[in-house]
Motif scaffolding. Structure first.
Motif, PDB file in Angstrom:
ATOM      1  N   THR A  14       0.796  -1.167  -0.046  1.00 13.56           N
ATOM      2  CA  THR A  14      -0.165  -0.053   0.213  1.00 13.56           C
ATOM      3  C   THR A  14       0.917   1.273  -0.065  1.00 13.56           C
ATOM      4  OG1 THR A  14      -0.140  -0.099   2.529  1.00 13.56           O
ATOM      5  CG2 THR A  14      -1.821  -1.090   1.220  1.00 13.56           C
ATOM      6  N   GLU A  15       2.194   1.217   0.498  1.00 12.57           N
ATOM      7  CA  GLU A  15       2.957   2.287   0.620  1.00 12.57           C
ATOM      8  C   GLU A  15       3.863   2.533  -0.481  1.00 12.57           C
ATOM      9  OE1 GLU A  15       3.347   4.632   3.606  1.00 12.57           O
ATOM     10  OE2 GLU A  15       1.762   3.458   4.439  1.00 12.57           O
ATOM     11  N   ALA A  16       3.706   1.615  -1.505  1.00 12.42           N
ATOM     12  CA  ALA A  16       4.692   1.722  -2.623  1.00 12.42           C
ATOM     13  C   ALA A  16       4.141   2.835  -3.687  1.00 12.42           C
ATOM     14  CB  ALA A  16       4.646   0.242  -3.571  1.00 12.42           C
ATOM     15  N   ALA A  17       5.229   3.517  -4.297  1.00 11.38           N
ATOM     16  CA  ALA A  17       4.758   4.462  -5.482  1.00 11.38           C
ATOM     17  C   ALA A  17       4.206   3.830  -6.759  1.00 11.38           C
ATOM     18  CB  ALA A  17       6.042   5.279  -5.593  1.00 11.38           C
ATOM     19  N   VAL A  18       3.587   4.380  -7.443  1.00 13.00           N
ATOM     20  CA  VAL A  18       2.950   3.944  -8.806  1.00 13.00           C
ATOM     21  C   VAL A  18       4.224   3.673  -9.843  1.00 13.00           C
ATOM     22  CG1 VAL A  18       1.728   4.510 -10.679  1.00 13.00           C
ATOM     23  CG2 VAL A  18       0.961   5.292  -8.497  1.00 13.00           C
ATOM     24  N   SER A  19       4.389   2.609 -10.427  1.00 11.12           N
ATOM     25  CA  SER A  19       5.334   2.354 -11.267  1.00 11.12           C
ATOM     26  C   SER A  19       5.655   3.131 -12.381  1.00 11.12           C
ATOM     27  CB  SER A  19       5.136   0.688 -11.908  1.00 11.12           C
ATOM     28  OG  SER A  19       4.092   1.121 -12.912  1.00 11.12           O
ATOM     29  N   TYR A  20       6.793   3.551 -12.862  1.00 10.19           N
ATOM     30  CA  TYR A  20       6.917   4.612 -14.128  1.00 10.19           C
ATOM     31  C   TYR A  20       6.105   4.234 -15.082  1.00 10.19           C
ATOM     32  CZ  TYR A  20       9.609   7.137 -17.249  1.00 10.19           C
ATOM     33  OH  TYR A  20       9.954   8.165 -18.269  1.00 10.19           O
ATOM     34  N   ASP A  21       5.964   3.017 -15.603  1.00 12.29           N
ATOM     35  CA  ASP A  21       4.969   2.661 -16.805  1.00 12.29           C
ATOM     36  C   ASP A  21       3.806   3.332 -16.500  1.00 12.29           C
ATOM     37  OD1 ASP A  21       7.258   1.494 -18.054  1.00 12.29           O
ATOM     38  OD2 ASP A  21       6.917  -0.446 -17.350  1.00 12.29           O
ATOM     39  N   GLU A  22       2.939   3.180 -15.396  1.00 12.11           N
ATOM     40  CA  GLU A  22       1.623   3.578 -14.910  1.00 12.11           C
ATOM     41  C   GLU A  22       1.537   5.297 -15.050  1.00 12.11           C
ATOM     42  OE1 GLU A  22       0.362   1.764 -11.603  1.00 12.11           O
ATOM     43  OE2 GLU A  22       0.448  -0.359 -12.452  1.00 12.11           O
ATOM     44  N   GLU A  23       2.729   5.638 -14.419  1.00 10.50           N
ATOM     45  CA  GLU A  23       2.889   7.056 -14.365  1.00 10.50           C
ATOM     46  C   GLU A  23       2.938   7.774 -15.736  1.00 10.50           C
ATOM     47  OE1 GLU A  23       6.076  10.334 -12.815  1.00 10.50           O
ATOM     48  OE2 GLU A  23       5.854   8.580 -11.536  1.00 10.50           O
ATOM     49  N   ALA A  76       1.864  17.455 -18.635  1.00  6.65           N
ATOM     50  CA  ALA A  76       2.409  16.180 -18.700  1.00  6.65           C
ATOM     51  C   ALA A  76       3.736  15.696 -18.318  1.00  6.65           C
ATOM     52  CB  ALA A  76       2.293  15.924 -20.417  1.00  6.65           C
ATOM     53  N   ASN A  77       4.549  16.842 -18.468  1.00  7.04           N
ATOM     54  CA  ASN A  77       5.886  16.563 -17.822  1.00  7.04           C
ATOM     55  C   ASN A  77       5.912  16.689 -16.258  1.00  7.04           C
ATOM     56  OD1 ASN A  77       7.209  15.954 -20.240  1.00  7.04           O
ATOM     57  ND2 ASN A  77       7.850  17.992 -20.574  1.00  7.04           N
ATOM     58  N   ASP A  78       4.985  17.183 -15.612  1.00  7.93           N
ATOM     59  CA  ASP A  78       5.054  17.291 -14.132  1.00  7.93           C
ATOM     60  C   ASP A  78       4.770  15.800 -13.348  1.00  7.93           C
ATOM     61  OD1 ASP A  78       5.335  18.481 -11.586  1.00  7.93           O
ATOM     62  OD2 ASP A  78       3.046  19.128 -11.636  1.00  7.93           O
ATOM     63  N   ARG A  79       5.483  15.616 -12.913  1.00  8.62           N
ATOM     64  CA  ARG A  79       5.335  14.210 -12.159  1.00  8.62           C
ATOM     65  C   ARG A  79       4.308  14.615 -11.094  1.00  8.62           C
ATOM     66  NH1 ARG A  79       9.971   9.891 -11.449  1.00  8.62           N
ATOM     67  NH2 ARG A  79      10.496   9.820 -13.568  1.00  8.62           N
ATOM     68  N   PRO A  80       3.472  13.415 -10.282  1.00  8.11           N
ATOM     69  CA  PRO A  80       2.794  13.544  -9.409  1.00  8.11           C
ATOM     70  C   PRO A  80       3.359  13.943  -8.297  1.00  8.11           C
ATOM     71  CG  PRO A  80       2.666  11.400  -9.998  1.00  8.11           C
ATOM     72  CD  PRO A  80       3.593  12.164 -11.012  1.00  8.11           C
ATOM     73  N   ALA A  81       2.718  14.819  -7.304  1.00  9.82           N
ATOM     74  CA  ALA A  81       3.196  15.399  -5.862  1.00  9.82           C
ATOM     75  C   ALA A  81       3.577  14.144  -5.067  1.00  9.82           C
ATOM     76  CB  ALA A  81       2.296  16.096  -5.514  1.00  9.82           C
ATOM     77  N   LYS A  82       4.582  14.227  -4.353  1.00  6.47           N
ATOM     78  CA  LYS A  82       4.918  12.990  -3.477  1.00  6.47           C
ATOM     79  C   LYS A  82       4.090  13.526  -2.348  1.00  6.47           C
ATOM     80  CE  LYS A  82       9.939  12.845  -4.151  1.00  6.47           C
ATOM     81  NZ  LYS A  82      11.167  12.832  -3.814  1.00  6.47           N
ATOM     82  N   LYS A  83       3.627  12.257  -1.555  1.00  2.95           N
ATOM     83  CA  LYS A  83       2.593  12.141  -0.543  1.00  2.95           C
ATOM     84  C   LYS A  83       3.632  12.576   0.653  1.00  2.95           C
ATOM     85  CE  LYS A  83      -0.021   8.239  -2.300  1.00  2.95           C
ATOM     86  NZ  LYS A  83      -0.440   6.830  -2.062  1.00  2.95           N
ATOM     87  N   ALA A  84       2.644  13.406   1.476  1.00  2.00           N
ATOM     88  CA  ALA A  84       3.416  13.806   2.693  1.00  2.00           C
ATOM     89  C   ALA A  84       3.377  12.848   3.725  1.00  2.00           C
ATOM     90  CB  ALA A  84       2.534  15.271   3.243  1.00  2.00           C
ATOM     91  N   GLU A  85       4.483  12.266   4.379  1.00  2.00           N
ATOM     92  CA  GLU A  85       4.537  11.326   4.836  1.00  2.00           C
ATOM     93  C   GLU A  85       4.570  11.946   6.484  1.00  2.00           C
ATOM     94  OE1 GLU A  85       7.772   8.557   4.156  1.00  2.00           O
ATOM     95  OE2 GLU A  85       7.043   8.572   2.055  1.00  2.00           O
ATOM     96  N   LYS A  86       3.628  11.322   7.431  1.00  8.44           N
ATOM     97  CA  LYS A  86       3.654  11.821   8.765  1.00  8.44           C
ATOM     98  C   LYS A  86       4.750  10.779   9.382  1.00  8.44           C
ATOM     99  CE  LYS A  86       0.771  12.252  12.584  1.00  8.44           C
ATOM    100  NZ  LYS A  86      -0.825  12.255  12.946  1.00  8.44           N
ATOM    101  N   PRO A  87       5.786  11.552  10.215  1.00  8.14           N
ATOM    102  CA  PRO A  87       6.412  10.654  10.952  1.00  8.14           C
ATOM    103  C   PRO A  87       5.767   9.793  12.081  1.00  8.14           C
ATOM    104  CG  PRO A  87       6.933  12.949  11.563  1.00  8.14           C
ATOM    105  CD  PRO A  87       5.846  12.843  10.344  1.00  8.14           C
TER     106      PRO A  87
END
Length: 144
Positions: A14-23, A76-87
């Motif tokens: 569940t915490e894994a990032a989306v693969s490059y191909d899907e992105e 299209a060239n902008d990657r999705p924003a990183k999820k804010a991780e709560k420590p």
């Protein structure tokens, strides 16, 4: 995690990032949708300019369609924003220290006054106090 060796299916993380191909596929889809909006703008500009003789509406559609390729490339060239991780930090409960019912502060004077020659329940005597009047210095073995 129970997993059989013959099962080659993916494991859900569940915490894994989306693969490059899907992105990349999602970015291509966004680019195509934005660029597809340019074609109706140009067609509507032609219809309003030629058929209805409304040149200002036609110019507005053309002006709207001019920045669309630039916007499509930027989005299209902008990657999705990183999820804010709560420590994950430990938070102790405020009632945690109140669980000791008979806790009290022991002053140093109480400890020194109540000192006995025996430690706890054992019957071994403590070392004699060296600050007493009959205290002799330890022998070194060089005295003759």
């Amino acid at each position: 995690m129970n997993r059989r060796h013959d099962d080659d299916g993916p494991i859900l993380i569940t915490e894994a990032a989306v693969s490059y191909d899907e992105e990349f596929a999602a970015r291509k889809k966004r680019y195509s949708l934005i660029m597809a909006c340019r074609i109706p703008c140009l067609v509507l500009a032609g219809i309003f300019g030629i058929a209805f003789q409304w040149p200002w509406v036609a110019v507005a559609f053309i002006v709207l369609s001019v920045p669309l390729p630039w916007v499509a490339v930027l989005i299209a060239n902008d990657r999705p924003a990183k999820k804010a991780e709560k420590p994950n930090r430990y938070k102790r409960e405020s009632t945690q220290l109140g669980a000791v019912p008979d806790a009290r502060i022991i002053e140093a004077a109480e400890v020194l006054e109540g000192r006995s020659p025996y430690v706890g329940h054992s019957e071994r005597p403590r070392q004699p106090r060296q600050d007493s009047a009959d205290h002799e210095p330890p022998r070194t073995g060089t005295e003759g």
